[in-house]
Design a protein around this motif. Structure first.
Motif, PDB file in Angstrom:
ATOM      1  N   ALA A 122      24.684 -15.919  22.453  1.00  0.00           N
ATOM      2  CA  ALA A 122      24.413 -14.480  22.479  1.00  0.00           C
ATOM      3  C   ALA A 122      23.465 -14.202  23.632  1.00  0.00           C
ATOM      4  O   ALA A 122      22.678 -15.064  24.039  1.00  0.00           O
ATOM      5  CB  ALA A 122      23.809 -14.012  21.165  1.00  0.00           C
ATOM      6  N   ARG A 123      23.545 -12.988  24.157  1.00  0.00           N
ATOM      7  CA  ARG A 123      22.596 -12.561  25.179  1.00  0.00           C
ATOM      8  C   ARG A 123      21.417 -11.885  24.481  1.00  0.00           C
ATOM      9  O   ARG A 123      21.586 -10.930  23.725  1.00  0.00           O
ATOM     10  CB  ARG A 123      23.254 -11.597  26.167  1.00  0.00           C
ATOM     11  CG  ARG A 123      22.392 -11.315  27.401  1.00  0.00           C
ATOM     12  CD  ARG A 123      23.103 -10.375  28.356  1.00  0.00           C
ATOM     13  NE  ARG A 123      24.322 -10.948  28.904  1.00  0.00           N
ATOM     14  CZ  ARG A 123      24.362 -11.768  29.961  1.00  0.00           C
ATOM     15  NH1 ARG A 123      23.235 -12.126  30.568  1.00  0.00           N
ATOM     16  NH2 ARG A 123      25.516 -12.231  30.395  1.00  0.00           N
ATOM     17  N   ALA A 124      20.221 -12.374  24.767  1.00  0.00           N
ATOM     18  CA  ALA A 124      19.021 -11.878  24.089  1.00  0.00           C
ATOM     19  C   ALA A 124      18.313 -10.823  24.934  1.00  0.00           C
ATOM     20  O   ALA A 124      18.765 -10.453  26.024  1.00  0.00           O
ATOM     21  CB  ALA A 124      18.085 -13.049  23.775  1.00  0.00           C
ATOM     22  N   ILE A 184      27.003 -16.426  31.613  1.00  0.00           N
ATOM     23  CA  ILE A 184      28.191 -17.106  31.103  1.00  0.00           C
ATOM     24  C   ILE A 184      28.660 -18.184  32.065  1.00  0.00           C
ATOM     25  O   ILE A 184      29.066 -19.283  31.650  1.00  0.00           O
ATOM     26  CB  ILE A 184      29.317 -16.090  30.843  1.00  0.00           C
ATOM     27  CG1 ILE A 184      28.914 -15.100  29.742  1.00  0.00           C
ATOM     28  CG2 ILE A 184      30.610 -16.799  30.456  1.00  0.00           C
ATOM     29  CD1 ILE A 184      28.724 -15.733  28.388  1.00  0.00           C
ATOM     30  N   THR A 185      28.597 -17.914  33.385  1.00  0.00           N
ATOM     31  CA  THR A 185      29.022 -18.924  34.359  1.00  0.00           C
ATOM     32  C   THR A 185      28.169 -20.177  34.237  1.00  0.00           C
ATOM     33  O   THR A 185      28.691 -21.303  34.254  1.00  0.00           O
ATOM     34  CB  THR A 185      28.940 -18.351  35.785  1.00  0.00           C
ATOM     35  OG1 THR A 185      29.809 -17.223  35.890  1.00  0.00           O
ATOM     36  CG2 THR A 185      29.363 -19.395  36.807  1.00  0.00           C
ATOM     37  N   ALA A 186      26.865 -19.995  34.092  1.00  0.00           N
ATOM     38  CA  ALA A 186      25.973 -21.139  33.924  1.00  0.00           C
ATOM     39  C   ALA A 186      26.245 -21.853  32.603  1.00  0.00           C
ATOM     40  O   ALA A 186      26.177 -23.085  32.527  1.00  0.00           O
ATOM     41  CB  ALA A 186      24.522 -20.675  33.986  1.00  0.00           C
ATOM     42  N   MET A 187      26.587 -21.093  31.568  1.00  0.00           N
ATOM     43  CA  MET A 187      26.918 -21.700  30.282  1.00  0.00           C
ATOM     44  C   MET A 187      28.148 -22.590  30.400  1.00  0.00           C
ATOM     45  O   MET A 187      28.177 -23.725  29.890  1.00  0.00           O
ATOM     46  CB  MET A 187      27.153 -20.603  29.241  1.00  0.00           C
ATOM     47  CG  MET A 187      27.379 -21.115  27.830  1.00  0.00           C
ATOM     48  SD  MET A 187      27.684 -19.782  26.632  1.00  0.00           S
ATOM     49  CE  MET A 187      29.467 -19.727  26.643  1.00  0.00           C
ATOM     50  N   ARG A 238      19.060 -13.493  29.032  1.00  0.00           N
ATOM     51  CA  ARG A 238      19.613 -14.841  29.173  1.00  0.00           C
ATOM     52  C   ARG A 238      20.578 -15.119  28.017  1.00  0.00           C
ATOM     53  O   ARG A 238      20.499 -14.515  26.947  1.00  0.00           O
ATOM     54  CB  ARG A 238      18.494 -15.884  29.196  1.00  0.00           C
ATOM     55  CG  ARG A 238      17.629 -15.804  30.438  1.00  0.00           C
ATOM     56  CD  ARG A 238      16.507 -16.817  30.407  1.00  0.00           C
ATOM     57  NE  ARG A 238      16.976 -18.200  30.412  1.00  0.00           N
ATOM     58  CZ  ARG A 238      17.340 -18.877  31.495  1.00  0.00           C
ATOM     59  NH1 ARG A 238      17.324 -18.280  32.688  1.00  0.00           N
ATOM     60  NH2 ARG A 238      17.744 -20.131  31.418  1.00  0.00           N
ATOM     61  N   ILE A 239      21.504 -16.051  28.275  1.00  0.00           N
ATOM     62  CA  ILE A 239      22.449 -16.496  27.257  1.00  0.00           C
ATOM     63  C   ILE A 239      21.805 -17.630  26.470  1.00  0.00           C
ATOM     64  O   ILE A 239      21.445 -18.666  27.040  1.00  0.00           O
ATOM     65  CB  ILE A 239      23.771 -16.965  27.886  1.00  0.00           C
ATOM     66  CG1 ILE A 239      24.451 -15.812  28.606  1.00  0.00           C
ATOM     67  CG2 ILE A 239      24.691 -17.555  26.819  1.00  0.00           C
ATOM     68  CD1 ILE A 239      24.928 -14.697  27.710  1.00  0.00           C
ATOM     69  N   HIS A 240      21.659 -17.424  25.166  1.00  0.00           N
ATOM     70  CA  HIS A 240      21.059 -18.443  24.288  1.00  0.00           C
ATOM     71  C   HIS A 240      22.175 -19.128  23.503  1.00  0.00           C
ATOM     72  O   HIS A 240      22.974 -18.457  22.843  1.00  0.00           O
ATOM     73  CB  HIS A 240      20.048 -17.801  23.354  1.00  0.00           C
ATOM     74  CG  HIS A 240      18.827 -17.300  24.064  1.00  0.00           C
ATOM     75  ND1 HIS A 240      17.588 -17.915  23.955  1.00  0.00           N
ATOM     76  CD2 HIS A 240      18.657 -16.255  24.921  1.00  0.00           C
ATOM     77  CE1 HIS A 240      16.711 -17.264  24.710  1.00  0.00           C
ATOM     78  NE2 HIS A 240      17.338 -16.252  25.307  1.00  0.00           N
ATOM     79  N   TYR A 261      29.694 -25.571  27.928  1.00  0.00           N
ATOM     80  CA  TYR A 261      29.990 -24.767  26.747  1.00  0.00           C
ATOM     81  C   TYR A 261      30.924 -23.622  27.129  1.00  0.00           C
ATOM     82  O   TYR A 261      30.710 -22.959  28.143  1.00  0.00           O
ATOM     83  CB  TYR A 261      28.705 -24.215  26.131  1.00  0.00           C
ATOM     84  CG  TYR A 261      27.735 -25.301  25.734  1.00  0.00           C
ATOM     85  CD1 TYR A 261      27.911 -26.035  24.568  1.00  0.00           C
ATOM     86  CD2 TYR A 261      26.647 -25.605  26.556  1.00  0.00           C
ATOM     87  CE1 TYR A 261      27.036 -27.050  24.225  1.00  0.00           C
ATOM     88  CE2 TYR A 261      25.762 -26.606  26.212  1.00  0.00           C
ATOM     89  CZ  TYR A 261      25.959 -27.332  25.057  1.00  0.00           C
ATOM     90  OH  TYR A 261      25.094 -28.333  24.715  1.00  0.00           O
ATOM     91  N   ARG A 262      31.943 -23.391  26.308  1.00  0.00           N
ATOM     92  CA  ARG A 262      32.959 -22.389  26.633  1.00  0.00           C
ATOM     93  C   ARG A 262      33.094 -21.368  25.519  1.00  0.00           C
ATOM     94  O   ARG A 262      33.142 -21.743  24.337  1.00  0.00           O
ATOM     95  CB  ARG A 262      34.324 -23.065  26.843  1.00  0.00           C
ATOM     96  CG  ARG A 262      34.337 -24.076  27.970  1.00  0.00           C
ATOM     97  CD  ARG A 262      35.572 -24.945  27.911  1.00  0.00           C
ATOM     98  NE  ARG A 262      36.806 -24.184  27.926  1.00  0.00           N
ATOM     99  CZ  ARG A 262      38.005 -24.730  27.772  1.00  0.00           C
ATOM    100  NH1 ARG A 262      38.125 -26.042  27.580  1.00  0.00           N
ATOM    101  NH2 ARG A 262      39.098 -23.982  27.817  1.00  0.00           N
TER     102      ARG A 262
END
Length: 265
Positions: free
Chosen positions: A195-197, A217-220, A201-203, A225-226
């Protein structure tokens, strides 16, 4: 460090001109009416001699730039809700792709071990805690139902489980396709969630709690992780007059000539 090439968006294919088809439909005795607005079909055709006698219902005429499962189910569902069949307008290549998706099994991948298999679409799976489902997998992800158990009818709550597979293993299992309906699956149904907090950032979390945060998301994805794509379950999209959704036809426009393709040809 090697320079990574810049990814440029692919050019959107042109939308075919419906005029040759409307003219041909008029020759077949149809009355055609152009409709305004991007949320409407290009035209509605009523009466006339239907190609391959596919249906005597009116047609929603829908130009098709590219054939994707999600791009096809939307006009079919809308036409069915309006008690119309769908006449897609496409070039020969797009028409062939559309026919592959629409012929048996309708709007689904070929069956696997006698059970239904599904196309994946770009929509993400929202979980009951307002996070989104994720997995750690390198290869393609596949959605299918578990093979039916002898004597199990699928009625009364004994529908087959819905399996997400990838990297030669089962990554998640839901009680049935209906588990995807609102409010969605529980967080523990998938090995990871994100989720984006408030910090933008994406947690990312696993079943035990948060395991890290990333810039986007690209960094995730780069971290392995997809996001899990939603399976296209036909009955979740085509909710009204499903028999009309199956009475589709494709008008193939090739150098101004018009021919027709249906599931009977």
């Amino acid at each position: 460090m090697p320079i990574r090439p810049v990814e440029r968006p692919m050019a959107r294919p042109p939308t075919p001109d419906a005029e040759p088809v409307l003219s041909d439909l008029a020759d077949r005795g149809y009355e055609t009416t152009r409709l305004p607005g991007t949320d409407q079909p290009a035209a509605v055709a009523t009466g006339g001699d239907p190609p391959n006698a596919v249906t005597d219902r009116p047609f929603s005429v829908e130009p098709l730039a590219a054939a994707t499962p999600l791009g096809l189910v939307a006009p079919l569902a809308a036409a069915g809700a309006d008690r119309r069949a769908t006449l897609l307008v496409a070039d020969p290549g797009t028409a062939a792709d559309a026919r592959d998706i629409l012929t048996d099994p309708f709007l689904r991948r070929p069956d696997v071990e006698g059970s239904r298999a599904f196309y994946a679409i770009p929509d993400r799976i929202r979980l009951t805690d307002d996070t989104y489902a994720a997995v750690a997998a390198d290869g393609p992800l596949r959605w299918r139902e578990e093979p039916a158990t002898p004597g199990v009818t699928g009625d009364g709550g004994d529908a087959p489980r819905l399996l997400l597979e990838g990297d030669d293993e089962t990554l998640a299992a839901l009680p049935s396709v209906d588990a995807l309906a609102c409010p969605g699956p529980d967080p523990d149904a998938f090995p990871y969630r994100y989720a984006r907090a408030a910090d933008k950032r994406i947690h990312v979390s696993d079943r035990d709690g948060e395991i890290g945060s990333l810039s986007g998301i690209t960094a995730m994805k780069s971290d392995g992780y997809r996001p899990v794509p939603l399976p296209l379950v036909p009955e979740h999209h085509v909710r009204a007059n499903g028999h009309l959704a199956r009475r589709w036809a494709i008008a193939v426009v090739d150098d101004g000539d018009v021919s027709y393709v249906t599931d009977r040809s």
